[in-house]
Design an enzyme around this catalytic site. Structure first.
Site, PDB file in Angstrom:
ATOM      1  CG  ASN A 216      -0.196  -0.042   2.507  1.00 19.96           C
ATOM      2  OD1 ASN A 216       0.508   0.909   2.836  1.00 19.96           O
ATOM      3  ND2 ASN A 216      -0.291  -1.146   3.241  1.00 19.96           N
ATOM      4  CE  LYS A 349      -8.421  -2.477  13.962  1.00 23.43           C
ATOM      5  NZ  LYS A 349      -7.449  -3.091  13.062  1.00 23.43           N
TER       6      LYS A 349
HETATM    7  N1  CTP Z   1      -3.704  -2.798  12.200  1.00 20.04           N
HETATM    8  C1  CTP Z   1      -2.886  -3.794  12.662  1.00 20.04           C
HETATM    9  N2  CTP Z   1      -2.880  -5.002  12.061  1.00 20.04           N
HETATM   10  C2  CTP Z   1      -3.675  -5.251  10.999  1.00 20.04           C
HETATM   11  C3  CTP Z   1      -4.514  -4.223  10.501  1.00 20.04           C
HETATM   12  C4  CTP Z   1      -4.511  -3.012  11.121  1.00 20.04           C
HETATM   13  O1  CTP Z   1      -2.162  -3.574  13.648  1.00 20.04           O
HETATM   14  N3  CTP Z   1      -3.633  -6.431  10.424  1.00 20.04           N
HETATM   15  C5  CTP Z   1      -3.744  -1.522  12.913  1.00 20.04           C
HETATM   16  C6  CTP Z   1      -3.150  -0.340  12.179  1.00 20.04           C
HETATM   17  O2  CTP Z   1      -1.780  -0.208  12.464  1.00 20.04           O
HETATM   18  C7  CTP Z   1      -3.968   0.800  12.752  1.00 20.04           C
HETATM   19  C8  CTP Z   1      -5.306   0.181  13.032  1.00 20.04           C
HETATM   20  O3  CTP Z   1      -5.082  -1.202  13.098  1.00 20.04           O
HETATM   21  O4  CTP Z   1      -3.458   1.217  13.987  1.00 20.04           O
HETATM   22  C9  CTP Z   1      -6.401   0.477  12.063  1.00 20.04           C
HETATM   23  O5  CTP Z   1      -6.001   0.215  10.764  1.00 20.04           O
HETATM   24  P1  CTP Z   1      -7.042   0.415   9.570  1.00 20.04           P
HETATM   25  O6  CTP Z   1      -6.390  -0.062   8.343  1.00 20.04           O
HETATM   26  O7  CTP Z   1      -7.600   1.799   9.600  1.00 20.04           O
HETATM   27  O8  CTP Z   1      -8.187  -0.534  10.040  1.00 20.04           O
HETATM   28  P2  CTP Z   1      -8.585  -1.948   9.613  1.00 20.04           P
HETATM   29  O9  CTP Z   1      -8.227  -2.911  10.688  1.00 20.04           O
HETATM   30  O10 CTP Z   1      -8.059  -2.260   8.273  1.00 20.04           O
HETATM   31  O11 CTP Z   1     -10.187  -1.797   9.595  1.00 20.04           O
HETATM   32  P3  CTP Z   1     -11.148  -1.402   8.387  1.00 20.04           P
HETATM   33  O12 CTP Z   1     -10.888  -2.434   7.352  1.00 20.04           O
HETATM   34  O13 CTP Z   1     -12.471  -1.467   9.041  1.00 20.04           O
HETATM   35  O14 CTP Z   1     -10.784  -0.003   8.001  1.00 20.04           O
END
Ligand code: CTP
Length: 407
Positions: A216, A349
């Site tokens: 990404n 979370k």
């Molecule tokens: N995060 C993480 N591990 C993952 C996915 C996300 O630690 N596998 C953490 C990111 O570092 C961030 C938070 O979760 O602090 C939110 O990430 P975000 O991408 O906004 O959320 P998602 O978990 O992808 O949720 P959604 O798909 O609903 O946006």
């Protein structure tokens, strides 16, 4: 103006390089000594053409060091001792040449060697012709040094010795004294000393085959800045970073990883910690079975990639238990309904705080230098004005310090 009382008893190693501004360094020595600082000086060969070792010696009341090879105690690593016995290194004037040698990590004279060997803060006061200052090479060298934690004061704008006008004049001695006092004050502000922090940053790369991966657009700027800001406040920081183009931030120990699973393993290896900040843009999915050979066009159409979910690092670190950090902070990158989604994310979370930002196209957040965030805690939302990512990091680190104050 910074409080100069902090200068009493401090040891400053002053490197004087060769520039017409070197005469101002004599006054700088006086001003520092008036305030109780001890000043020891290193002159470069060119520096000694602008000021005499005798005047520097008279003002510092100490030996003036000039030659890498003539230190009587070189066998005892004289240049290492020189830099270790100081609280701060100041390079004034810092010429384009010395900045370039510092940026390249050269050790071709005593000044460069001392600057390479030091583990102390370094302040540079550049002074040079305006074109030299504006040259892409000098800009790049300066930016690199600053990204490594070197501090800078000036140069000021004005008429130069060469009769050109522009930025290039060395900062005035009292401005340098102020900057030195500010560094000592800043370095004395270590409310997170004794705390351990884990910060995740950057994207993850999830391999498809030996040459391709899912990734990404995260640059890692915000996460790296947070790691640096927590370290600056005294925390022992482990930065777990996905692939980025950024240098390792100063004062942090860094685990370089590629995949989400490696990121989780590195975070768990860094436990126990008091603080966890998950700023990484972790890939939510990885390819179910990574091919150990490059996928080929075999005439049968594009391959179907079966995806499987990655571990959620933030949710894992937030899980209640003995090893849970006291304060877990997540990020929420949203493209609409930022506050509603982010507030729900905090609960889902299980983390304590969420830093929410809008990463819609057009906001320039991904990869950009600025960020507009909301800090969501159990008891409410604070919306911060748009500011550079470094400033967001500094403010977040202060909020973290506030949380631990008195605990
Ligand atoms: N995060 C993480 N591990 C993952 C996915 C996300 O630690 N596998 C953490 C990111 O570092 C961030 C938070 O979760 O602090 C939110 O990430 P975000 O991408 O906004 O959320 P998602 O978990 O992808 O949720 P959604 O798909 O609903 O946006």
């Amino acid at each position: 103006m910074a409080d100069h009382a902090i200068l009493a008893g401090k040891r400053v190693l002053l490197v004087v390089a060769g520039g017409i501004a070197a005469y101002k360094s004599l006054d700088l020595i006086r001003r520092l000594r008036e305030r109780g600082a001890a000043v020891r000086a290193v002159l470069t060969e060119a520096g000694a053409r602008f000021v005499t070792p005798l005047s520097v010696q008279a003002l510092t009341e100490d030996t003036v060091y000039q030659d890498l090879w003539s230190l009587t105690d070189e066998s005892e690593m004289g240049h290492i001792r020189l830099s270790r016995e100081a609280d701060l290194l100041v390079v004034a004037p810092a010429t384009a040449n010395l900045l370039a040698r510092m940026a390249a990590g050269m050790a071709d004279d005593l000044a460069a060697t001392v600057l390479l060997a030091t583990d102390k803060p370094v302040l540079v006061a550049p002074a040079m012709n305006v074109r030299m200052w504006q040259h892409a090479a000098t800009r790049a060298n300066m930016a690199l040094l600053e990204s490594r934690g070197v501090r800078r004061i000036g140069p000021n704008e004005g008429v130069m010795a060469c009769n050109e006008y522009g930025p290039g004049r060395m900062a005035e001695p009292m401005e340098i004294v102020d900057a030195i006092a500010a560094i000592f004050a800043e370095d004395a502000h270590r409310p997170l000393a004794g705390r351990r922090a884990i910060v995740t940053s950057g994207p993850t790369h999830e391999p498809i085959d030996p040459v391709r991966y899912i990734a990404n657009r995260s640059s890692g700027k915000q996460g790296h800045a947070i790691a640096a800001a927590l370290a600056k406040l005294g925390a022992a920081v482990t930065l777990v970073s996905g692939p980025t183009r950024l240098p390792d931030p100063p004062g942090c120990s860094v685990a370089h990883i590629e995949t989400a699973r490696e990121m989780l393993a590195a975070c768990e290896a860094a436990l126990p910690a008091d603080i966890a900040v998950c700023a990484a843009a972790v890939a939510d999915w990885r390819v179910d079975t990574e091919s150990d050979r490059k996928l080929k066009k075999d005439g049968g159409g594009p391959p179907a990639l079966a995806l499987t979910e990655n571990p959620d690092i933030l949710a894992t670190l937030s899980r209640p238990g003995k090893r849970r950090p006291a304060l877990v902070v997540g990020f929420a990158a949203e493209t609409g309904d930022v506050l509603a989604y982010a507030t729900a994310k905090r609960t889902r979370k299980g983390c304590d705080w969420i830093v929410a930002n809008d990463v819609s196209p057009g906001t320039g957040t991904f990869g950009g230098s600025d960020n507009t965030v909301h800090l969501i805690r159990a008891d409410g939302v604070e919306s911060w004005p748009t500011m550079p990512k470094d400033a967001v990091a500094a403010r977040l680190a202060e909020a973290v310090a506030g949380y631990f104050a008195g605990k």
